[in-house]
Scaffold this active site. Structure first.
Site, short mmCIF file in Angstrom:
data_model
loop_
_atom_site.label_atom_id
_atom_site.label_comp_id
_atom_site.label_asym_id
_atom_site.label_seq_id
_atom_site.Cartn_x
_atom_site.Cartn_y
_atom_site.Cartn_z
N GLN A 85 -45.47 -26.65 17.73
CA GLN A 85 -45.55 -27.92 18.65
C GLN A 85 -45.56 -29.21 18.02
OE1 GLN A 85 -45.11 -26.89 21.80
NE2 GLN A 85 -45.38 -28.63 22.56
N SER A 134 -50.04 3.72 14.24
CA SER A 134 -51.50 3.65 14.66
C SER A 134 -52.10 4.79 14.68
CB SER A 134 -51.89 3.03 15.82
OG SER A 134 -50.93 1.86 16.09
N THR A 137 -52.92 -2.74 13.91
CA THR A 137 -52.70 -3.64 15.01
C THR A 137 -53.93 -4.27 15.45
OG1 THR A 137 -52.98 -2.21 16.58
CG2 THR A 137 -50.66 -2.38 15.94
N SER A 138 -53.92 -5.29 15.91
CA SER A 138 -55.27 -6.06 16.39
C SER A 138 -56.26 -5.03 17.22
CB SER A 138 -55.05 -7.29 16.99
OG SER A 138 -54.28 -8.33 16.26
N GLU A 139 -55.56 -4.18 18.06
CA GLU A 139 -56.04 -3.30 19.09
C GLU A 139 -57.15 -2.48 18.03
OE1 GLU A 139 -53.17 -4.21 19.21
OE2 GLU A 139 -53.00 -5.15 21.28
N GLU A 187 -50.32 -3.15 8.74
CA GLU A 187 -52.02 -2.55 8.19
C GLU A 187 -52.99 -2.48 9.33
OE1 GLU A 187 -52.70 -3.37 4.13
OE2 GLU A 187 -50.60 -3.92 3.85
N PRO A 247 -41.55 7.40 12.57
CA PRO A 247 -40.94 6.63 13.65
C PRO A 247 -41.62 7.16 14.85
CG PRO A 247 -39.34 7.88 12.36
CD PRO A 247 -40.56 8.18 11.66
N PHE A 268 -45.80 2.33 -0.38
CA PHE A 268 -46.70 3.33 0.13
C PHE A 268 -46.15 3.81 1.76
CE2 PHE A 268 -50.83 4.79 2.41
CZ PHE A 268 -50.99 5.64 1.51
C1 LIG Z 1 -42.34 -5.59 8.52
C2 LIG Z 1 -43.31 -4.43 8.48
C3 LIG Z 1 -43.69 -4.02 7.41
C4 LIG Z 1 -44.43 -2.61 7.23
N1 LIG Z 1 -44.79 -2.01 6.18
C5 LIG Z 1 -45.41 -0.84 6.08
C6 LIG Z 1 -45.71 -0.31 4.82
O1 LIG Z 1 -45.38 -0.56 3.73
N2 LIG Z 1 -46.23 1.08 4.72
C7 LIG Z 1 -46.51 1.74 6.25
O2 LIG Z 1 -46.84 2.69 6.12
N3 LIG Z 1 -46.35 0.98 7.41
C8 LIG Z 1 -45.74 -0.38 7.41
N4 LIG Z 1 -45.48 -0.79 8.35
C9 LIG Z 1 -45.99 -0.48 9.61
C10 LIG Z 1 -47.05 -0.82 10.29
O3 LIG Z 1 -48.28 -0.40 9.61
C11 LIG Z 1 -47.12 -0.28 11.85
O4 LIG Z 1 -46.04 -0.93 12.63
C12 LIG Z 1 -48.30 -0.39 12.76
O5 LIG Z 1 -49.49 0.12 11.94
C13 LIG Z 1 -48.21 -0.02 13.97
O6 LIG Z 1 -47.66 1.12 14.27
P1 LIG Z 1 -46.39 1.25 15.34
O7 LIG Z 1 -45.77 0.19 14.94
O8 LIG Z 1 -45.93 2.76 15.01
O9 LIG Z 1 -46.96 0.98 16.70
P2 LIG Z 1 -47.87 2.12 17.67
O10 LIG Z 1 -48.91 2.99 16.99
O11 LIG Z 1 -46.98 2.87 18.39
O12 LIG Z 1 -48.79 1.15 18.71
C14 LIG Z 1 -47.62 0.63 19.83
C15 LIG Z 1 -49.03 -0.26 20.60
O13 LIG Z 1 -49.95 0.57 21.07
C16 LIG Z 1 -51.26 0.01 20.58
N5 LIG Z 1 -52.15 1.01 20.49
C17 LIG Z 1 -51.84 2.48 19.78
N6 LIG Z 1 -52.75 3.07 19.64
C18 LIG Z 1 -53.85 2.41 20.44
C19 LIG Z 1 -55.15 2.81 20.79
N7 LIG Z 1 -55.98 3.95 20.59
N8 LIG Z 1 -55.73 1.80 21.48
C20 LIG Z 1 -55.29 0.75 22.20
N9 LIG Z 1 -54.00 0.31 21.61
C21 LIG Z 1 -53.35 1.43 20.95
C22 LIG Z 1 -50.87 -0.73 19.38
O14 LIG Z 1 -51.87 -1.69 19.12
C23 LIG Z 1 -49.71 -1.24 19.77
O15 LIG Z 1 -49.90 -2.63 20.51
C24 LIG Z 1 -44.94 -2.22 8.51
C25 LIG Z 1 -44.42 -2.61 9.93
C26 LIG Z 1 -43.54 -3.69 9.75
C27 LIG Z 1 -43.20 -4.20 11.06
#
Ligand SMILES: Cc1cc2nc3c(=O)[nH]c(=O)nc-3n(C[C@H](O)[C@H](O)[C@H](O)COP(=O)(O)OP(=O)(O)OC[C@H]3O[C@@H](n4cnc5c(N)ncnc54)[C@H](O)[C@@H]3O)c2cc1C
Length: 395
Positions: A350, A132, A379-381, A377, A128, A123
């Protein structure tokens, strides 16, 4: 309230527990170090029916429920998370969107081989430019009538854009990636993007799978960036209805969070399993280190976290299976369980001392695999945002 597993669920749990110990544990360390995808293990999981657990028998599934899938994920992740995430993504991100939203023809075409684990689905939501803020999707798809081409008159979606971090998207057995794309403007007058989901079969011209990432953890799982350059697929590859992509991925992610919570619980419990064995075996100052109260308390805290994480995912899954709203519970479960996994991985490492930092011990893998659970799926935020929103606190 009954918190005991049904006979069927307990039987499944026990079978997967045995499988993880007999088939996964002996080989996964080397695959992980070499960054190799566990094809043989996936084949065996397919033969056991794990990839079809929550899918109806008429589409080749086992006719079980999502709770069963989560139980299997917890048991697998007690031993290894690369294998567990391969199953999680294969089912909840690969097969479930087709099962929930696909047309009969799409389900008949794709689900049987996905349920057998002979093929994998992926999915593609994250891009890039951001994961989120999934509504900010930039990948575009336009309908083209094929004029001037051999198939003039047959309408096709022409997809352009890129996706990042897509699990299971580049294995030798990947059959398809469902991608979200902007297909126009919403008709509700808000000026919002119309987002749809489109099924792109592997090998479609214009669809490029980039090199496997070098990852901190989940090293035996498959993750790629994808790019689409005038990639054409038939009009009927639209998943369900046009413009429903946003709603489809919100539902997919809510369900996926329960599954990731179960997987995180497994990792947290695996840390307890490994630590209990180690403190009985390792000696310091004239006896086993398990007699030190400092370590006993650490392990007691780890068990508490795993227990709470399990209760949280059971609750979310029970609501989901009962057809009740479960968005808040799914976010609570994901947040609780991923915290438990991170904290337990740190504590287990540890307890192992220097050996905890060596790849030959499972806890080193657990430590590297835990971090992504606070990111993938949602982030914690994002989980906290969802919980606050469910409590009526809107931005
Ligand atoms: C190994 C791996 C497998 C994955 N597999 C899939 C997959 O199969 N399909 C898929 O679609 N995606 C996949 N992902 C993507 C994953 O779901 C995203 O990396 C994740 O949702 C975070 O998006 P981002 O990396 O663009 O971070 P960003 O959205 O850029 O976030 C960066 C930081 O900003 C914070 N942030 C962003 N918006 C807010 C807000 N409104 N308030 C507070 N904090 C905020 C975030 O919590 C984070 O700490 C995968 C990622 C990894 C690393």
């Amino acid at each position: 309230m009954d918190l005991t597993l049904s006979e069927e669920h307990e039987a499944l749990r026990a079978v997967v527990e045995e499988f993880a110990h007999k088939e996964v544990a002996p080989v996964i360390g080397e695959l992980y170090e070499r960054g190799e995808f566990p094809y043989e293990i996936v084949g065996k999981m397919g033969a056991m029916g794990l990839f079809g657990l929550p899918v109806a028998e008429e589409y080749g599934g086992m006719g079980g429920d999502y709770f069963a899938l989560c139980l299997a994920l917890e048991e697998l992740a007690r031993v290894d998370s690369s294998v567990a995430i391969t199953l999680e993504a294969g089912v909840s991100l690969g097969a479930m969107p087709l099962y929930r939203f696909g047309t009969d023809a799409q389900k008949e075409r794709w689900l049987p081989e996905l349920c057998r684990g002979e093929k994998l689905g992926a999915f593609g939501l994250t891009e890039p430019g951001g994961g989120s803020d999934a509504g900010a999707t930039r990948t575009r798809a336009r309908l083209d009538n094929g004029a001037g081409r051999d198939n003039a008159g047959e309408r096709e979606w022409v997809i352009s854009g890129s996706k990042s971090f897509i699990t299971n998207s580049g294995t030798d057995i990947t059959a398809l990636v469902t991608v979200t794309a902007v297909t126009g403007q919403a008709e509700d007058g808000t000026g919002r993007k119309e987002i749809s989901s489109i099924i792109v079969p592997s090998g479609t011209p214009g669809f490029t799978v980039e090199a496997n990432y070098s990852k901190v953890g989940w090293c035996a799982s498959d993750t790629h960036g994808l790019s689409f350059e005038d990639c054409r697929v038939p009009e009927e590859n639209l998943l369900g209805e046009r413009g429903r992509g946003y709603a489809q991925f919100l539902r997919t992610l809510d369900e996926g969070r329960v599954a990731i919570a179960a997987l995180s619980t497994g990792l947290a419990q695996g840390c307890v399993d490994e630590s209990l064995a180690y403190v009985r075996d390792r000696s310091a100052f004239g006896g086993p280190i398990g007699r030190f109260q400092a370590l006993q308390f650490k392990i007691a805290d780890m068990e508490v976290r795993a227990h709470n994480a399990r209760l949280a995912w059971w609750h979310a899954a029970a609501k989901m299976v009962a057809g009740e709203p479960f968005k808040k519970e799914a976010a609570i479960a994901k947040l609780t369980a991923s915290n438990a996994a991170m904290d337990n991985a740190r504590d287990a490492t540890q307890i192992f001392g220097g050996y905890g930092f060596m790849n030959e011990f499972a806890v080193g893998r657990f430590y590297r695999d835990a971090k992504i659970l606070e990111i993938g799926e949602g982030t914690s935020e994002v989980q906290r945002m969802l919980i606050a929103r469910e409590l009526g606190l809107d931005a």
